[in-house]
Design an enzyme around this catalytic site. Structure first.
Site, PDB file in Angstrom:
ATOM      1  N   CYS A   1      37.588  37.573  40.018  1.00 43.43           N
ATOM      2  CA  CYS A   1      38.695  37.400  40.957  1.00 43.43           C
ATOM      3  C   CYS A   1      39.438  36.138  40.534  1.00 43.43           C
ATOM      4  O   CYS A   1      39.357  35.726  39.383  1.00 43.43           O
ATOM      5  CB  CYS A   1      38.193  37.313  42.395  1.00 43.43           C
ATOM      6  SG  CYS A   1      37.140  35.893  42.706  1.00 43.43           S
ATOM      7  N   ALA A   2      40.140  35.508  41.428  1.00 43.97           N
ATOM      8  CA  ALA A   2      40.942  34.350  41.047  1.00 43.97           C
ATOM      9  C   ALA A   2      40.080  33.197  40.547  1.00 43.97           C
ATOM     10  O   ALA A   2      40.468  32.471  39.638  1.00 43.97           O
ATOM     11  CB  ALA A   2      41.785  33.894  42.235  1.00 43.97           C
TER      12      ALA A   2
END
Length: 500
Positions: A443-444
């Site tokens: 994810c980020a």
């Protein structure tokens, strides 16, 4: 259900990342190229400046005009378990077939002027359908004489066939839904200030799936938005009346009451949603803020300047639909307050600073009551900030940068930067070698790894390699590498020969 919405929200992150820049291009280009902007700032009328604005608006509009297509692809890519390129291609083809099917049926069996726009809801249906077909059949084996069409090649074919069926279904079920919205609009028009609230509420609510285009034209361009005589001419529609009054040098007093269908936007778009961005930013773990600051800042700026709110709204819409309903309610209240305070600011494109300046201060307090927006906006900023900060933090809403188990974060020692491939090899070794790794995504800020045996994972080594935390989850671990997580994920999958 929460986990499913969370995964869906993550799948939207890639297309959402495009929206802030596209919104700025479209908003600035459209707002600064209209006649009112040129009249207020004559230097903008230069041909070369208008050419630049035209290109900006065209580039930004290319994204928003094809948003359903982009979201279809994004959902399939984000939720596919492997061979993500095929999933994305299949979703793109399926959406085109879906819209072509509806268009063909309309030409064959409906009025020539009939239209059906399923918006993001259609994209969601196509994306999820293709994801299901892809994950189920991407390794299918067909009889030998059809062998060429087996495996991943089968997915675009079966997705297109499914899109024909879905398009046929939407052709049948969507017109009654659109007609219901029209009837709703007619009722709202008769309700005065309560109607202003309902207009703002339903406009924002239907905007979640792109159906707001069915509502606002009824008020902007037809008699539902009012009928008035301006300069001796009978004019229908809130925006038509407003611009007729704007062009009439003899008009005095407040602008048309129909501006109630515009004026409520400014408090939400200029003050509320930017403050919501700040609230969400402060709600995510401190160690994730730096990596996500650019998204929240650009999204807030896009809303404030241009009134384009999709980058913000899509960041929490699918992760927490209930939060979007709260947002829609607050937006409805904003329209009610603007109506009660007789704020009479019109707009061309949206409710950002550009339209506010041109159609508020530049037209004068006597005709717009624009000063009343400022105290309302300050209150709205505070309301949005505290509501979003509290709810996002309290319910761990999966907005960009939000992670569960935040309390288990630990500090790690960052080593000096090394070659990406070498670092990926070292991470693989710390994860228990390739034989222990089942799946790697990111994810980020986190590297998400499914492993065979978590006991083989060397957490200390991962922290020495730069992970600020290593968190145990079901069937795997999550290692927080910040903005490098996605790079590591891609490199590790390439080394392991995993499909991604």
């Amino acid at each position: 259900m929460f986990k499913k919405f969370s995964k869906l929200g993550q799948a939207f992150m890639l297309p959402i990342a495009i929206l802030p820049v596209a919104g700025l291009l479209l908003g600035l280009g459209a707002a600064l190229s209209n006649d009112a902007a040129i009249a207020a700032f004559p230097f903008l009328g230069a041909e070369w400046i208008q050419s630049v604005f035209a290109v900006m608006a065209g580039a930004g509009n290319a994204v928003f005009a094809n948003l359903p297509l982009i979201f279809s692809i994004g959902i399939a890519v984000g939720l596919a378990k492997g061979d993500k390129g095929t999933a994305g291609l299949s979703a793109g083809v399926a959406f085109l077939v879906f819209t072509a099917t509806i268009s063909s049926l309309l030409q064959l069996y409906s009025d020539a002027d009939a239209t059906i726009d399923t918006g993001v809801l259609g994209a969601l249906v196509i994306g999820l359908t293709v994801t299901y077909l892809h994950n189920r059949y991407r390794k299918i084996e067909l009889p030998q004489f059809l062998g060429f069409f087996g495996g991943s090649r089968f997915i675009p074919i079966v997705s297109s066939l499914s899109a024909i069926v879905l398009g046929s279904i939407f052709y049948l079920i969507w017109p009654p839904i659109q007609n219901l919205l029209v009837v709703l609009g007619e009722q709202i028009a008769r309700m005065g200030s309560l109607g202003s609230f309902l207009y703002g509420f339903f406009l924002r609510l239907t905007g979640a799936v792109g159906l707001h285009h069915t509502i606002y034209p009824l008020f902007w361009y037809t008699s539902l938005g009012g009928v008035e005589t301006v300069a001796g001419q009978t004019v229908s529609g809130a925006q038509n009346i407003y611009f007729a009054q704007l062009a009439d040098p003899n008009f005095s007093g407040l602008f048309t009451y129909g501006t109630r269908f515009f004026a409520g936007r400014f408090a939400t778009m200029m003050f509320g949603l930017p403050a919501a961005c700040l609230g969400m930013y402060h709600a995510i773990p401190k160690e994730n803020r730096k990596a996500n600051a650019g998204f929240y800042m650009s999204s807030a700026l896009t809303s404030f300047l241009t009134g384009i709110t999709e980058p913000i709204e899509f960041s929490f819409l699918f992760a927490a639909p209930w939060l979007y309903v709260i947002h829609a309610f607050l937006d409805g209240v904003s329209f009610l307050v603007a109506d009660l305070l007789q704020i009479r600011i019109g707009n061309t494109f949206s409710g950002g600073l550009i339209d506010f300046t041109i159609f508020g201060p530049l037209q004068g307090q006597a005709q717009t009551h624009w000063l009343r927006v400022l105290p309302v906006g300050i209150i709205w900023a505070l309301v949005y900030y505290f509501i979003f900060r509290y709810l996002v933090k309290r319910f761990k809403v999966a907005v960009p940068g939000m992670e569960l188990n935040v309390g288990e974060f630990e500090s790690g020692t960052e080593q000096s930067s090394t070659d990406l491939s070498q670092r990926a090899q070292e991470i693989i070794a710390a994860l228990g070698q390739a034989t222990n790794i089942e799946n790697v995504t990111a994810c980020a800020t986190r590297l998400r790894v499914s492993v065979v045996d978590t006991q083989q994972v060397d957490k200390t080594k991962l922290k020495q390699l730069g992970a600020t935390a290593v968190v145990d989850v079901a069937n795997g671990i999550q290692a927080v590498f910040g903005g490098k997580s996605d790079l590591y994920s891609q490199e590790i999958n390439q080394i392991l020969g995993h499909e991604e």
